[in-house]
Design an enzyme around this catalytic site. Structure first.
Site, PDB file in Angstrom:
ATOM      1  N   ASP A  50      -5.337  -3.201 -19.241  1.00  0.00           N
ATOM      2  CA  ASP A  50      -5.328  -3.462 -20.685  1.00  0.00           C
ATOM      3  C   ASP A  50      -6.644  -3.011 -21.314  1.00  0.00           C
ATOM      4  O   ASP A  50      -6.665  -2.456 -22.418  1.00  0.00           O
ATOM      5  CB  ASP A  50      -5.091  -4.960 -20.946  1.00  0.00           C
ATOM      6  CG  ASP A  50      -3.785  -5.432 -20.327  1.00  0.00           C
ATOM      7  OD1 ASP A  50      -2.784  -4.701 -20.467  1.00  0.00           O
ATOM      8  OD2 ASP A  50      -3.767  -6.505 -19.699  1.00  0.00           O
ATOM      9  N   ASN A  88       9.543 -10.997  -7.545  1.00  0.00           N
ATOM     10  CA  ASN A  88       8.114 -10.909  -7.216  1.00  0.00           C
ATOM     11  C   ASN A  88       7.467 -12.259  -6.917  1.00  0.00           C
ATOM     12  O   ASN A  88       6.506 -12.336  -6.141  1.00  0.00           O
ATOM     13  CB  ASN A  88       7.367 -10.194  -8.342  1.00  0.00           C
ATOM     14  CG  ASN A  88       7.713  -8.713  -8.389  1.00  0.00           C
ATOM     15  OD1 ASN A  88       8.421  -8.214  -7.522  1.00  0.00           O
ATOM     16  ND2 ASN A  88       7.224  -8.015  -9.400  1.00  0.00           N
ATOM     17  N   GLY A 113       0.145   1.366  -4.827  1.00  0.00           N
ATOM     18  CA  GLY A 113      -0.557   1.198  -3.550  1.00  0.00           C
ATOM     19  C   GLY A 113      -1.139   2.496  -3.013  1.00  0.00           C
ATOM     20  O   GLY A 113      -2.282   2.513  -2.539  1.00  0.00           O
ATOM     21  N   ALA A 165       0.801  -1.228   0.000  1.00  0.00           N
ATOM     22  CA  ALA A 165       0.000   0.000   0.000  1.00  0.00           C
ATOM     23  C   ALA A 165       0.832   1.276   0.000  1.00  0.00           C
ATOM     24  O   ALA A 165       0.300   2.353  -0.269  1.00  0.00           O
ATOM     25  CB  ALA A 165      -0.932   0.007   1.214  1.00  0.00           C
ATOM     26  N   HIS A 193      -1.351 -10.969 -19.544  1.00  0.00           N
ATOM     27  CA  HIS A 193      -0.960  -9.580 -19.305  1.00  0.00           C
ATOM     28  C   HIS A 193       0.537  -9.386 -19.536  1.00  0.00           C
ATOM     29  O   HIS A 193       1.293  -9.069 -18.629  1.00  0.00           O
ATOM     30  CB  HIS A 193      -1.348  -9.146 -17.884  1.00  0.00           C
ATOM     31  CG  HIS A 193      -0.941  -7.733 -17.583  1.00  0.00           C
ATOM     32  ND1 HIS A 193      -1.517  -6.638 -18.197  1.00  0.00           N
ATOM     33  CD2 HIS A 193       0.023  -7.223 -16.778  1.00  0.00           C
ATOM     34  CE1 HIS A 193      -0.939  -5.536 -17.775  1.00  0.00           C
ATOM     35  NE2 HIS A 193       0.010  -5.866 -16.906  1.00  0.00           N
TER      36      HIS A 193
HETATM   37  N1  NAI Z   1      -1.322  -5.884 -13.456  1.00  0.00           N
HETATM   38  C1  NAI Z   1      -0.991  -4.742 -14.017  1.00  0.00           C
HETATM   39  O1  NAI Z   1      -1.650  -4.308 -14.973  1.00  0.00           O
HETATM   40  C2  NAI Z   1       0.147  -3.933 -13.514  1.00  0.00           C
HETATM   41  C3  NAI Z   1       1.024  -4.451 -12.614  1.00  0.00           C
HETATM   42  N2  NAI Z   1       2.063  -3.703 -12.121  1.00  0.00           N
HETATM   43  C4  NAI Z   1       2.952  -4.344 -11.153  1.00  0.00           C
HETATM   44  O2  NAI Z   1       2.616  -3.936  -9.838  1.00  0.00           O
HETATM   45  C5  NAI Z   1       3.757  -4.098  -8.975  1.00  0.00           C
HETATM   46  C6  NAI Z   1       3.952  -2.886  -8.094  1.00  0.00           C
HETATM   47  O3  NAI Z   1       4.289  -1.751  -8.865  1.00  0.00           O
HETATM   48  P1  NAI Z   1       4.588  -0.322  -8.168  1.00  0.00           P
HETATM   49  O4  NAI Z   1       3.553  -0.015  -7.172  1.00  0.00           O
HETATM   50  O5  NAI Z   1       4.852   0.634  -9.253  1.00  0.00           O
HETATM   51  O6  NAI Z   1       5.953  -0.650  -7.396  1.00  0.00           O
HETATM   52  P2  NAI Z   1       6.594   0.127  -6.154  1.00  0.00           P
HETATM   53  O7  NAI Z   1       7.989  -0.347  -6.016  1.00  0.00           O
HETATM   54  O8  NAI Z   1       6.344   1.586  -6.267  1.00  0.00           O
HETATM   55  O9  NAI Z   1       5.725  -0.395  -4.923  1.00  0.00           O
HETATM   56  C7  NAI Z   1       5.756  -1.714  -4.511  1.00  0.00           C
HETATM   57  C8  NAI Z   1       5.492  -1.761  -3.024  1.00  0.00           C
HETATM   58  O10 NAI Z   1       5.499  -3.134  -2.644  1.00  0.00           O
HETATM   59  C9  NAI Z   1       6.087  -3.176  -1.343  1.00  0.00           C
HETATM   60  N3  NAI Z   1       6.516  -4.530  -1.012  1.00  0.00           N
HETATM   61  C10 NAI Z   1       7.635  -5.189  -1.386  1.00  0.00           C
HETATM   62  N4  NAI Z   1       7.666  -6.412  -0.824  1.00  0.00           N
HETATM   63  C11 NAI Z   1       6.525  -6.526  -0.100  1.00  0.00           C
HETATM   64  C12 NAI Z   1       5.979  -7.540   0.711  1.00  0.00           C
HETATM   65  N5  NAI Z   1       6.604  -8.712   0.900  1.00  0.00           N
HETATM   66  N6  NAI Z   1       4.801  -7.300   1.294  1.00  0.00           N
HETATM   67  C13 NAI Z   1       4.141  -6.132   1.120  1.00  0.00           C
HETATM   68  N7  NAI Z   1       4.618  -5.133   0.371  1.00  0.00           N
HETATM   69  C14 NAI Z   1       5.796  -5.333  -0.224  1.00  0.00           C
HETATM   70  C15 NAI Z   1       7.216  -2.161  -1.392  1.00  0.00           C
HETATM   71  O11 NAI Z   1       7.628  -1.794  -0.095  1.00  0.00           O
HETATM   72  C16 NAI Z   1       6.571  -1.034  -2.180  1.00  0.00           C
HETATM   73  O12 NAI Z   1       5.943  -0.096  -1.335  1.00  0.00           O
HETATM   74  C17 NAI Z   1       4.926  -4.390  -9.916  1.00  0.00           C
HETATM   75  O13 NAI Z   1       5.181  -5.771  -9.906  1.00  0.00           O
HETATM   76  C18 NAI Z   1       4.406  -3.961 -11.276  1.00  0.00           C
HETATM   77  O14 NAI Z   1       5.036  -4.621 -12.335  1.00  0.00           O
HETATM   78  C19 NAI Z   1       2.229  -2.413 -12.501  1.00  0.00           C
HETATM   79  C20 NAI Z   1       1.363  -1.829 -13.381  1.00  0.00           C
HETATM   80  C21 NAI Z   1       0.288  -2.552 -14.001  1.00  0.00           C
HETATM   81  O1  OAA Z   2       4.414  -2.649 -17.971  1.00  0.00           O
HETATM   82  C1  OAA Z   2       4.634  -2.883 -16.767  1.00  0.00           C
HETATM   83  O2  OAA Z   2       5.685  -3.340 -16.329  1.00  0.00           O
HETATM   84  C2  OAA Z   2       3.520  -2.624 -15.805  1.00  0.00           C
HETATM   85  C3  OAA Z   2       2.283  -3.192 -16.354  1.00  0.00           C
HETATM   86  O3  OAA Z   2       2.010  -4.357 -16.223  1.00  0.00           O
HETATM   87  C4  OAA Z   2       1.475  -2.345 -17.210  1.00  0.00           C
HETATM   88  O4  OAA Z   2       1.614  -1.108 -17.199  1.00  0.00           O
HETATM   89  O5  OAA Z   2       0.634  -2.891 -17.942  1.00  0.00           O
END
Ligand code: NAI
Ligand code: OAA
Length: 339
Positions: free
Chosen positions: A175, A119, A39, A34, A202
């Protein structure tokens, strides 16, 4: 644990007073990760959702500040921040929906699969805790690579004896959001009226927008459809490159995640005919997981809808994506089952 509930001098709970939606059932939502780029805005958007009565914000660091900040917004839910693994159980207890944007994002030049090594372990640990503390919650998996993290979650839940395929969702809403935006721009139609299913997975070519089913109909030429398809598939990379090392989509993802979680809550509350695309356990193709339209209900997935009629270009795209999607699914399953 940090609880931020505004109280009047008489000790009355101000956040619980006077909102028309109070008759909506009690619903606890947790955001794991979060304090991150996704988050934080997602926490805010869930705080704005009147269907949420309790909002648990968990991260390994920095959640007290985020929770204090979000808690001042004068909407229904009571916000509690949890920091560190010791507090994960409390964050999860009683949850109806758990949203997982925990994990590292891409930098330019990386694929989503390059995030697997970090991850996969994060998701595995969080899902083990979900199995223990809120086995009946709907899980909205955002952490990448979604094509692998969802199968990992399924295996963790199977091992714990809690797996219910109706309750595990890979969030592919971004998407759909992108496909709608790009289509509206090209077709010169009102974006609010647009619907486009996006199926497959995705990542890259596994993202298959079905523009042949887009509404309102626009009869765009084949070249435009191909360009729209490619832009939707590369939408994440477009943002990663524009952010130039500072992460990937966060704001649009928070928006998309909030739409999907809201759909889950509506389904749980018995709102009829709630349909969103999601990456779920599926028999739509021969692959065990696949994104398609899903009808949401009181137990999660009520029905996984079929693909509908595809154009020749989409049929070709579907066959092309299967080997990559299959490999990503198997990679997740193998990871979860290694000793
Ligand atoms: N499904 C989708 O369409 C999308 C997925 N993502 C994915 O979402 C994920 C997060 O992206 P962001 O928020 O930009 O990254 P970020 O690095 O800004 O935030 C991630 C957060 O996760 C926390 N974290 C790390 N390990 C943890 C754990 N064990 N338990 C709880 N929290 C933990 C970190 O402390 C950080 O606050 C990435 O894997 C990214 O690729 C991003 C955009 C779109
Ligand atoms: O592209 C990335 O790494 C994050 C993601 O999944 C998206 O923006 O669709």
């Amino acid at each position: 644990m940090f609880r931020y509930v505004a109280r009047s001098a008489a000790g009355k709970n101000l956040l619980r007073r006077g909102y028309a939606t109070e008759s909506a059932p009690d619903r606890k939502v947790a955001v794991l990760g979060a304090a991150g780029g996704i988050g934080q805005p997602l926490a805010l958007l869930m705080k704005l959702n009147p269907l949420v009565s309790r909002l648990a914000l968990y991260d390994i660091a920095n959640t007290p500040g985020v929770a204090a900040d979000v808690s001042h917004v004068n909407t229904r839910s009571e916000v509690t921040g949890y920091v560190g693994e010791d507090q994960l159980g409390q964050a999860l207890e009683g949850c109806d929906v758990v949203i997982i944007p925990a994990g590292v994002p891409r930098k330019p030049g990386m694929t989503r699969d390059d995030l697997f090594n970090i991850n996969a372990g994060i998701v595995k640990g969080l899902c083990a805790a979900i199995a223990k503390y809120c086995p009946n919650a709907l899980v909205n998996m955002i952490s990448n690579p979604v094509n692998s993290t969802v199968p990992i979650a399924a295996e963790v839940f199977k091992k714990a004896g809690t797996y219910d395929e109706k309750k595990l969702f890979g969030v592919t809403t971004l998407d759909v959001v992108r496909a709608k935006t790009f289509y509206a721009g090209k077709a010169k139609v009102n974006v609010a009226d647009v619907n486009v299913p996006v199926v497959g997975g995705h990542a890259g070519i596994t993202i298959l927008p079905l523009f042949s089913q887009a509404t309102p109909k626009a009869n765009l030429p084949e070249d435009d459809i191909k360009a729209l398809t490619k832009r939707t598939q590369d939408g994440g990379t477009e943002v990663v490159e524009a952010k130039a090392g500072k992460g990937s989509a966060t704001l649009s993802m928070a928006y998309a995640g909030a739409i999907f979680a809201d759909a889950c809550l509506k389904g749980l509350n018995g709102v009829p005919n709630v349909v969103e695309c999601s990456f779920v356990q599926s028999t739509v193709t021969e692959l065990p997981f696949f994104a398609s339209k899903v009808r949401l209900g009181k137990n999660g997935v009520e029905e996984v809808l079929g693909l509908g009629p595809l154009s020749d270009y989409e049929k070709e795209g579907l066959e092309k994506l299967k080997p990559e999607l299959k490999a990503s699914i198997e990679k997740g399953i193998n990871f979860a089952n290694q000793i």
